[in-house]
Design a protein around this motif. Structure first.
Motif, PDB file in Angstrom:
ATOM      1  N   ASP A  87       0.836  -1.199   0.000  1.00  0.00           N
ATOM      2  CA  ASP A  87       0.000   0.000   0.000  1.00  0.00           C
ATOM      3  C   ASP A  87       0.873   1.252   0.000  1.00  0.00           C
ATOM      4  O   ASP A  87       1.647   1.483   0.923  1.00  0.00           O
ATOM      5  N   PHE A  88       0.736   2.066  -1.068  1.00  0.00           N
ATOM      6  CA  PHE A  88       1.495   3.312  -1.170  1.00  0.00           C
ATOM      7  C   PHE A  88       0.633   4.536  -0.872  1.00  0.00           C
ATOM      8  O   PHE A  88       1.012   5.653  -1.161  1.00  0.00           O
ATOM      9  N   SER A  89      -0.541   4.319  -0.303  1.00  0.00           N
ATOM     10  CA  SER A  89      -1.478   5.428  -0.142  1.00  0.00           C
ATOM     11  C   SER A  89      -0.976   6.498   0.824  1.00  0.00           C
ATOM     12  O   SER A  89      -1.503   7.604   0.864  1.00  0.00           O
ATOM     13  N   HIS A  90       0.059   6.179   1.590  1.00  0.00           N
ATOM     14  CA  HIS A  90       0.574   7.156   2.551  1.00  0.00           C
ATOM     15  C   HIS A  90       1.545   8.152   1.921  1.00  0.00           C
ATOM     16  O   HIS A  90       1.912   9.129   2.539  1.00  0.00           O
ATOM     17  N   SER A  91       2.002   7.882   0.711  1.00  0.00           N
ATOM     18  CA  SER A  91       3.025   8.723   0.086  1.00  0.00           C
ATOM     19  C   SER A  91       2.444  10.065  -0.340  1.00  0.00           C
ATOM     20  O   SER A  91       1.261  10.186  -0.651  1.00  0.00           O
ATOM     21  N   ASP A  92       3.282  11.102  -0.341  1.00  0.00           N
ATOM     22  CA  ASP A  92       2.854  12.398  -0.857  1.00  0.00           C
ATOM     23  C   ASP A  92       4.054  13.102  -1.471  1.00  0.00           C
ATOM     24  O   ASP A  92       5.154  12.583  -1.499  1.00  0.00           O
ATOM     25  N   CYS A  93       3.816  14.307  -1.981  1.00  0.00           N
ATOM     26  CA  CYS A  93       4.868  15.050  -2.675  1.00  0.00           C
ATOM     27  C   CYS A  93       5.484  16.139  -1.802  1.00  0.00           C
ATOM     28  O   CYS A  93       6.134  17.050  -2.305  1.00  0.00           O
ATOM     29  N   GLY A  94       5.292  16.059  -0.501  1.00  0.00           N
ATOM     30  CA  GLY A  94       5.855  17.060   0.404  1.00  0.00           C
ATOM     31  C   GLY A  94       4.785  17.974   0.955  1.00  0.00           C
ATOM     32  O   GLY A  94       3.720  18.162   0.364  1.00  0.00           O
ATOM     33  N   ASN A  95       5.083  18.565   2.092  1.00  0.00           N
ATOM     34  CA  ASN A  95       4.104  19.424   2.776  1.00  0.00           C
ATOM     35  C   ASN A  95       4.359  20.915   2.594  1.00  0.00           C
ATOM     36  O   ASN A  95       3.586  21.742   3.074  1.00  0.00           O
ATOM     37  N   ASP A  96       5.458  21.269   1.937  1.00  0.00           N
ATOM     38  CA  ASP A  96       5.759  22.685   1.789  1.00  0.00           C
ATOM     39  C   ASP A  96       4.765  23.348   0.828  1.00  0.00           C
ATOM     40  O   ASP A  96       4.327  22.759  -0.156  1.00  0.00           O
ATOM     41  N   VAL A  97       4.427  24.585   1.140  1.00  0.00           N
ATOM     42  CA  VAL A  97       3.444  25.326   0.358  1.00  0.00           C
ATOM     43  C   VAL A  97       4.138  26.069  -0.783  1.00  0.00           C
ATOM     44  O   VAL A  97       5.202  26.667  -0.595  1.00  0.00           O
ATOM     45  N   ALA A  98       3.550  26.024  -1.971  1.00  0.00           N
ATOM     46  CA  ALA A  98       4.125  26.715  -3.125  1.00  0.00           C
ATOM     47  C   ALA A  98       4.115  28.223  -2.903  1.00  0.00           C
ATOM     48  O   ALA A  98       3.148  28.782  -2.372  1.00  0.00           O
ATOM     49  N   LEU A  99       5.180  28.887  -3.325  1.00  0.00           N
ATOM     50  CA  LEU A  99       5.274  30.338  -3.169  1.00  0.00           C
ATOM     51  C   LEU A  99       4.403  31.070  -4.194  1.00  0.00           C
ATOM     52  O   LEU A  99       3.940  32.180  -3.931  1.00  0.00           O
ATOM     53  N   ILE A 100       4.209  30.447  -5.360  1.00  0.00           N
ATOM     54  CA  ILE A 100       3.402  31.055  -6.419  1.00  0.00           C
ATOM     55  C   ILE A 100       2.169  30.185  -6.650  1.00  0.00           C
ATOM     56  O   ILE A 100       2.270  28.960  -6.745  1.00  0.00           O
ATOM     57  N   GLN A 101       1.026  30.820  -6.720  1.00  0.00           N
ATOM     58  CA  GLN A 101      -0.224  30.118  -6.985  1.00  0.00           C
ATOM     59  C   GLN A 101      -0.885  30.688  -8.229  1.00  0.00           C
ATOM     60  O   GLN A 101      -0.678  31.842  -8.590  1.00  0.00           O
ATOM     61  N   GLN A 102      -1.694  29.853  -8.850  1.00  0.00           N
ATOM     62  CA  GLN A 102      -2.327  30.208 -10.117  1.00  0.00           C
ATOM     63  C   GLN A 102      -3.839  30.329  -9.933  1.00  0.00           C
ATOM     64  O   GLN A 102      -4.458  29.505  -9.268  1.00  0.00           O
ATOM     65  N   PHE A 103      -4.426  31.373 -10.527  1.00  0.00           N
ATOM     66  CA  PHE A 103      -5.879  31.549 -10.459  1.00  0.00           C
ATOM     67  C   PHE A 103      -6.417  31.867 -11.847  1.00  0.00           C
ATOM     68  O   PHE A 103      -5.715  32.458 -12.675  1.00  0.00           O
ATOM     69  N   TYR A 104      -7.666  31.460 -12.084  1.00  0.00           N
ATOM     70  CA  TYR A 104      -8.306  31.713 -13.373  1.00  0.00           C
ATOM     71  C   TYR A 104      -9.562  32.554 -13.159  1.00  0.00           C
ATOM     72  O   TYR A 104     -10.408  32.225 -12.331  1.00  0.00           O
ATOM     73  N   ASP A 105      -9.652  33.654 -13.891  1.00  0.00           N
ATOM     74  CA  ASP A 105     -10.813  34.549 -13.829  1.00  0.00           C
ATOM     75  C   ASP A 105     -11.778  34.142 -14.940  1.00  0.00           C
ATOM     76  O   ASP A 105     -11.513  34.338 -16.128  1.00  0.00           O
ATOM     77  N   HIS A 106     -12.908  33.540 -14.573  1.00  0.00           N
ATOM     78  CA  HIS A 106     -13.857  33.036 -15.566  1.00  0.00           C
ATOM     79  C   HIS A 106     -14.478  34.160 -16.388  1.00  0.00           C
ATOM     80  O   HIS A 106     -14.828  33.960 -17.553  1.00  0.00           O
ATOM     81  N   GLU A 107     -14.630  35.327 -15.792  1.00  0.00           N
ATOM     82  CA  GLU A 107     -15.268  36.431 -16.511  1.00  0.00           C
ATOM     83  C   GLU A 107     -14.369  36.993 -17.596  1.00  0.00           C
ATOM     84  O   GLU A 107     -14.801  37.237 -18.725  1.00  0.00           O
ATOM     85  N   THR A 108     -13.100  37.210 -17.256  1.00  0.00           N
ATOM     86  CA  THR A 108     -12.171  37.784 -18.238  1.00  0.00           C
ATOM     87  C   THR A 108     -11.454  36.708 -19.047  1.00  0.00           C
ATOM     88  O   THR A 108     -10.770  37.003 -20.010  1.00  0.00           O
ATOM     89  N   ARG A 109     -11.603  35.439 -18.614  1.00  0.00           N
ATOM     90  CA  ARG A 109     -10.903  34.310 -19.243  1.00  0.00           C
ATOM     91  C   ARG A 109      -9.394  34.542 -19.240  1.00  0.00           C
ATOM     92  O   ARG A 109      -8.718  34.302 -20.252  1.00  0.00           O
ATOM     93  N   GLN A 110      -8.900  34.982 -18.106  1.00  0.00           N
ATOM     94  CA  GLN A 110      -7.457  35.222 -17.982  1.00  0.00           C
ATOM     95  C   GLN A 110      -6.917  34.577 -16.709  1.00  0.00           C
ATOM     96  O   GLN A 110      -7.632  34.419 -15.715  1.00  0.00           O
ATOM     97  N   TYR A 111      -5.630  34.247 -16.772  1.00  0.00           N
ATOM     98  CA  TYR A 111      -4.940  33.636 -15.639  1.00  0.00           C
ATOM     99  C   TYR A 111      -4.114  34.683 -14.897  1.00  0.00           C
ATOM    100  O   TYR A 111      -3.591  35.627 -15.508  1.00  0.00           O
ATOM    101  N   LYS A 112      -3.993  34.482 -13.582  1.00  0.00           N
ATOM    102  CA  LYS A 112      -3.155  35.354 -12.750  1.00  0.00           C
ATOM    103  C   LYS A 112      -2.206  34.513 -11.912  1.00  0.00           C
ATOM    104  O   LYS A 112      -2.539  33.392 -11.516  1.00  0.00           O
TER     105      LYS A 112
END
Length: 657
Positions: A87-112
């Motif tokens: 069982d490998f269900s316990h594995s993960d890719c690390g707990n550190d939080v990404a410094l840059i995050q991505q968001f999508y604006d549905h109204e303008t259809r643009q990414y930030k």
């Protein structure tokens, strides 16, 4: 005299304490073992409960039970299978939080791009840096031929940076402006909205007012329908509870990914594909004669996308040339090449599992979500294929069970399933390893998973499709039928236009039509060797005919090596042992005529490598008939075939060095 802080004890006391200590340790070990067993049982329990209900198998304990095909039920939770499961269900890719995050604006259809200031503050504190010295910049990633990419200079950006519409993917770097030390690299993809351009047919259909479903193919390499229940029970339970249609008799048509996906995407088998498409030539996959169905969807006004991980071994590139021109509107390959060479990699066993902050598979599935968000009001077609979680080991998909469940739940919550027909599929089961040594290994390899979700409005408009899928659940089907189904979907969007096959010998029947009850593997485009309809009887490995057939097989394998001009690199093969032998009968158990079909499992020298073959033996002429490239190697050739480049020849080559 200095007194000891330890009390003196006699020999009897010492002996009793020692025995007590052993008993306590034994009880501790037993308790831990029981705890592990309980956790394991709980992990499997609900899926096991589902699997033995009428909702999952027929009352006769067969996946398929027709006049021409019997595919028996296999218990994925048998003790011999679970003994091999980790069982490998316990594995993960690390707990550190990404410094840059991505968001999508549905109204303008643009990414930030958004800077996570609390995470940046934490990183600067941990690295004894001044937060005011922190800078972040991006490098645009561009395609540079099929096997390359280019990176622009690094451009600094500010908080909530709006990504220009001409950027499809980029790499970010956050660093100290004082020391120039990079503290994080990350990468992002963007499905940028673009106006529809294309053929007259596409423009006309887009204005016709016909409601068209989007079509998404989500694939996991080497995952059988049996193993899905074993290693991804949460995902399986979600599919069951939400009434996805499953094709329990879905049978592969070739050994590995390529022939199975080619059949599904083009209607060609390997032989016809080589003749018409010339797969082994530069630029072949871009030709119209190659018949890849995403071109047809593009003609019908769909936006198209293709994404696959593990770029060195992807379907159209492993021992092949790939695409000279970008094959679809959105194509992830330049991005995957870039991240494999620029971001931190974490492996499970010896395969890439995580890149950067995410599972590699997440980049593929995120791309599917992005396509669905950007074109929420227009039809899309996409193939999204994941190799990294299951290709090499049958139990590693368990690492992604919860994540896969999250993606399916998000598709439901975001109403993607209300506007899309989704195929959740495998190409084949495991082709080597411990599962193939089980009694059920034959079926594990030949029965990939195939689940289909239809939007409710589509079910309401086409109740005959629903009825057919319910019947076809326990009929023999193949990848050729999925091509026919994709064709059927397009035909429904424009009933006046005939969809022409470029393949005059296609075997497919849309699964939206009832599959004939008396269908045979031959009619479904499945060769004897890959046919899961069991009609074989055990034969002694010492049988004279069996011994004769085995030696003839070895002769044919050696002739094949010579025909490929690799005999100076590859060792001459000799028979070591026959492990199992079977003789074909009809479904009622009767023997066939003077041409007998045998299926053998055997070992060869050098190296004791394992093979499986289905062969016709003429008892009068003492000759065999076989397509050598249908002989199946049951162990990995990764370490033994490094001296040759041809994909198919690697199966049979044991390098002399």
């Amino acid at each position: 005299m200095v007194k000891s802080k330890y009390l003196l004890i006699n020999k009897h006391t010492s002996r009793r304490s020692h025995v007590k200590s052993i008993i306590l340790k034994s009880m501790h070990i037993i308790a831990i073992a029981l705890l592990i067993l309980i956790i394991r049982v709980i992990y499997m329990l609900d899926a096991h409960h589902f699997y033995r209900t009428p909702n999952d198998i027929s009352s006769t304990d067969y996946f398929v039970f027709t006049s021409e095909c019997r595919i028996p039920y296999v218990d994925p939770f048998s003790s011999e299978a679970l003994d091999r499961f980790e069982d490998f269900s316990h594995s993960d890719c690390g707990n550190d939080v990404a410094l840059i995050q991505q968001f999508y604006d549905h109204e303008t259809r643009q990414y930030k791009l958004h800077m996570n200031m609390s995470a940046i503050e934490e990183v600067t504190r941990a690295n004894a840096m001044n937060i005011n010295d922190m800078r972040c910049c991006y490098r645009r990633i561009k395609r540079a031929g099929e096997n390359g990419f280019s990176l622009s200079p690094c451009h600094q950006f500010q908080q909530d940076f709006v990504v220009p519409r001409n950027i499809d993917y980029l790499l970010t770097e956050c660093y100290s402006n004082k020391t120039k030390v990079v503290v994080e690299k990350n990468a992002f993809t963007f499905i940028q909205y673009r106006n529809l351009t294309g053929s007259y047919n596409a423009t006309r259909i887009s204005k016709s007012g016909i409601k068209r479903p989007s079509v998404l193919l989500l694939g996991i390499d080497s995952l059988s329908r049996i193993n899905l229940r074993r290693v991804m029970p949460k995902t399986f339970m979600h599919l069951q509870r939400n009434h996805w249609f499953e094709l329990q008799g879905f049978n592969k048509v070739g050994e590995n990914t390529f022939p199975n996906l080619i059949a599904l995407l083009t209607s060609y088998n390997a032989t016809i594909g080589k003749e018409k498409c010339q797969f082994d030539t530069y630029g072949a996959f871009n030709q119209r004669i190659c018949n890849i169905i995403w071109k047809n969807f593009r003609d019908y006004g769909y936006r198209t996308a293709y994404a696959e991980d593990k770029y060195r071994y992807s379907t159209f590139n492993y021992a092949a040339y790939g695409f000279v021109e970008q094959p679809t509107d959105y194509y992830l390959r330049p991005f995957t090449i870039c991240i494999e060479n620029n971001l931190h990699i974490k492996k499970i066993r010896d395969i890439v599992s995580c890149i950067g902050h995410k599972y590699y598979a997440e980049y593929i599935l995120d791309y599917a979500l992005q396509l669905s968000f950007t074109y929420s009001e227009e039809p899309i077609f996409g193939l999204f294929w994941v190799n990294t979680i299951g290709h090499d080991y049958f139990d590693t998909p368990s690492v992604f069970d919860l994540k896969m469940l999250e993606y399916l739940e998000r598709m439901q919550a975001e109403k993607i399933l209300e506007r899309s027909i989704v195929f959740f599929l495998g190409d084949h089961g495991m082709r080597w390893g411990p599962l193939l040594r089980l009694k059920s290994g034959f079926l594990e390899e030949r029965l990939p998973m195939m689940f289909i979700s239809l939007p409710q409005w589509y079910r309401n408009e086409h109740p005959d499709f629903v009825k057919a899928l319910q019947v076809n659940r326990n009929r023999l089907t193949s990848p050729f039928d999925i091509y026919a189904t994709l064709k059927n979907i397009l035909e429904v969007t424009n009933p006046q236009k005939e969809f022409h096959y470029l393949n005059d010998t296609t075997q497919g029947i849309s699964v939206f039509r009832e599959i004939p009850e008396n269908r045979t593997c031959h009619q479904a485009g499945i060769s004897d060797h890959w046919c899961a309809c069991l009609s074989y009887k055990v034969v002694s490995i010492n049988d004279t005919q069996v011994q004769k057939v085995a030696h003839l097989l070895i002769d044919e394998m050696n002739k094949y090596i010579v025909s490929k001009n690799i005999e100076t690199k590859c060792a001459v093969l000799t028979l070591s042992a026959i492990q199992k032998a079977f003789r074909k009968t009809d479904v009622n158990g009767y023997k066939m005529n003077n041409v007998i079909t045998y299926r053998l499992w055997y070992l060869v020298h050098p190296g004791l490598h394992s093979f499986e073959a289905t062969v016709l033996f003429n008892t009068i002429a003492n000759q065999i008939k076989i397509n050598i490239e249908d002989i199946n190697r049951l162990d990995s050739y990764k370490q033994t075939a490094y001296c040759v480049d041809e994909k198919q020849a690697k199966e049979y080559c044991i390098c002399r060095e």
